[in-house]
Motif scaffolding. Structure first.
Motif, PDB file in Angstrom:
ATOM      1  N   HIS A 110       0.823  -1.213   0.000  1.00 47.24           N
ATOM      2  CA  HIS A 110       0.000   0.000   0.000  1.00 47.24           C
ATOM      3  C   HIS A 110       0.864   1.273   0.000  1.00 47.24           C
ATOM      4  N   HIS A 114       1.173   4.559  -2.662  1.00 50.13           N
ATOM      5  CA  HIS A 114       1.256   6.013  -2.410  1.00 50.13           C
ATOM      6  C   HIS A 114       2.553   6.584  -3.009  1.00 50.13           C
ATOM      7  N   SER A 134       0.171   9.662   6.016  1.00 43.07           N
ATOM      8  CA  SER A 134      -1.156   9.034   5.946  1.00 43.07           C
ATOM      9  C   SER A 134      -1.688   8.813   7.355  1.00 43.07           C
ATOM     10  N   ASP A 300      -6.636   7.083  -0.019  1.00 38.63           N
ATOM     11  CA  ASP A 300      -6.569   5.705  -0.523  1.00 38.63           C
ATOM     12  C   ASP A 300      -7.426   5.503  -1.778  1.00 38.63           C
ATOM     13  N   MET A 304      -3.808   3.906  -7.575  1.00 43.02           N
ATOM     14  CA  MET A 304      -2.394   3.847  -7.173  1.00 43.02           C
ATOM     15  C   MET A 304      -1.931   2.388  -7.064  1.00 43.02           C
TER      16      MET A 304
HETATM   17 ZN    ZN Z   1      -3.059   5.102   2.461  1.00 42.84          ZN
END
Ligand code: ZN
Ligand code: KG4
Length: 343
Positions: A110, A114, A134, A300, A304
């Motif tokens: 994840h 980003h 984040s 989110d 991405m």
């Molecule tokens: Zn995130």
């Protein structure tokens, strides 16, 4: 190349289709509001909501782009870090799709999603300095390549987004906290309260937000009962302190890594317009190129994840149906993965 990306690591269920030509063919994000009455994300509820939403969200996304599964090159899904229930739902769904349609499955970190988003939205070469801010992370990294991240500094306690959320809760602002706090701060005086800027005297890239959070709590107690102007002024003064801390730490990182000439900001907090503006001003004074994705691609999203999957796939990363979702998965560990590629 068309990659289907799936994101389910926290409370956003998202699916997107992204091409190698940097086109987002379709992109759907479903923000779960079931957590509102609890004032924070409830992991069990989040996992169930992902499970309920994912199949139709995926079908709708394919329909938006008017394409069938035969046109898809690979499936990418977030496999960590994050809430394990949601990760299992997204990863299992992605693996099943990939297996059934005989496509490669690419597990995506994840944070790497980003970290690479700015390369989807802009013409951006490696290396660059990244501030990743984040809900769960606050890090400065040198991004040297896909899969190659050097950690320069991190938070010793709370993450920035988490601090925004906690302060918003103390100010009794509605969920989700970060955006509500930014909205309140727009009408406030940022110089009414002088909150501390922890660690900014230190010659490194570490962060600390717990002292700032406590100072805000003391101020709230002192100012009770709060009128709307107090709330707005505290929000604005807090937000200014956060921006100052972030700029100070980024400035240090550039001093210590003078070969880097580009600054990228990513993660949910990077959608904050005040912080974006302050960072842009800072970069202008330092002659540094500033790149930040549009706001909807800072929080989110599946695009991405699709993009990070695409970047990995075209570097030779192989399908990995056996990858187990990892609630903790630091970026620095990517190089050590089974499918490692040192480029
Ligand atoms: Zn995130
Ligand atoms: O990247 P993200 O969507 O999810 C995680 O990976 O954690 O970041 C979510 C975090 C939350 O803490 C949220 O309050 C914060 O980003 N956030 C903001 C804003 N929008 C989201 N913080 C400050 N200002 C905003 N406008």
């Amino acid at each position: 190349m068309i990659i289907l990306g799936i994101e389910t690591s926290c409370d956003e269920t998202s699916v997107a289709l992204v091409t190698a030509e940097k086109k987002i063919l379709a992109h759907r994000v479903l923000s779960q509001m079931d957590h509102e009455s609890f004032g924070g994300v409830v992991p069990e509820l989040a996992a169930r909501a992902h499970l309920q939403a994912l199949e139709s969200l995926c079908a709708q996304t394919l329909q938006d782009a008017q394409i069938g599964f035969d046109q898809i090159t690979a499936v990418a899904a977030t496999c960590g870090p994050g809430l394990i229930g949601g990760l299992i739902v997204g990863a299992t769904f992605g693996k099943a799709l990939a297996y059934y349609h005989e496509k490669p499955f690419i597990p995506v970190n994840h944070l790497e999603g980003h970290a690479l988003t700015a390369r989807l939205t802009n013409d951006l070469e490696f290396p660059y300095l990244l501030l990743l801010v984040s809900g769960g992370h606050c890090q400065i990294l040198a991004v040297e390549n896909v899969g190659c991240y050097k950690l320069l500094g991190t938070s010793l306690d709370d993450a920035v987004g988490e601090t925004f959320d906690k302060v918003a809760k103390m100010l009794e602002l509605p969920y989700p906290g970060g955006p509500s706090l930014e909205k309140a701060a727009q009408k406030g005086h940022p110089d009414r309260f002088l909150f501390p800027r922890p660690l900014t005297h230190q010659n490194n890239c570490s962060f600390s937000f717990s002292g700032l959070k406590t100072a805000v709590r003391y101020q709230i107690e002192k100012s009770m009962p709060l009128d709307p102007q107090d709330v707005e002024d505290i929000a604005a003064s807090f937000q200014k302190a956060v921006a100052d801390i972030l700029i100070n730490r980024v400035e240090n990182a550039f001093k210590m890594n003078s070969h880097l000439k580009t600054f990228v900001m990513a993660g949910g907090v990077a959608s904050n317009a005040y912080i974006r503006g302050k960072m842009e001003d800072f970069c202008q004074t330092q002659n540094i190129r500033f790149v930040v994705p549009p706001q909807n691609l800072c929080t989110d999203n599946g695009a991405m994840i699709a993009w990070a999957g695409l970047e990995k796939l075209r570097l030779g990363y192989e399908s990995d149906l056996n990858f187990s979702p990892r609630p903790r998965w630091p970026l620095e560990e990517l190089k050590l993965g089974r499918n490692s590629f040192n480029v």
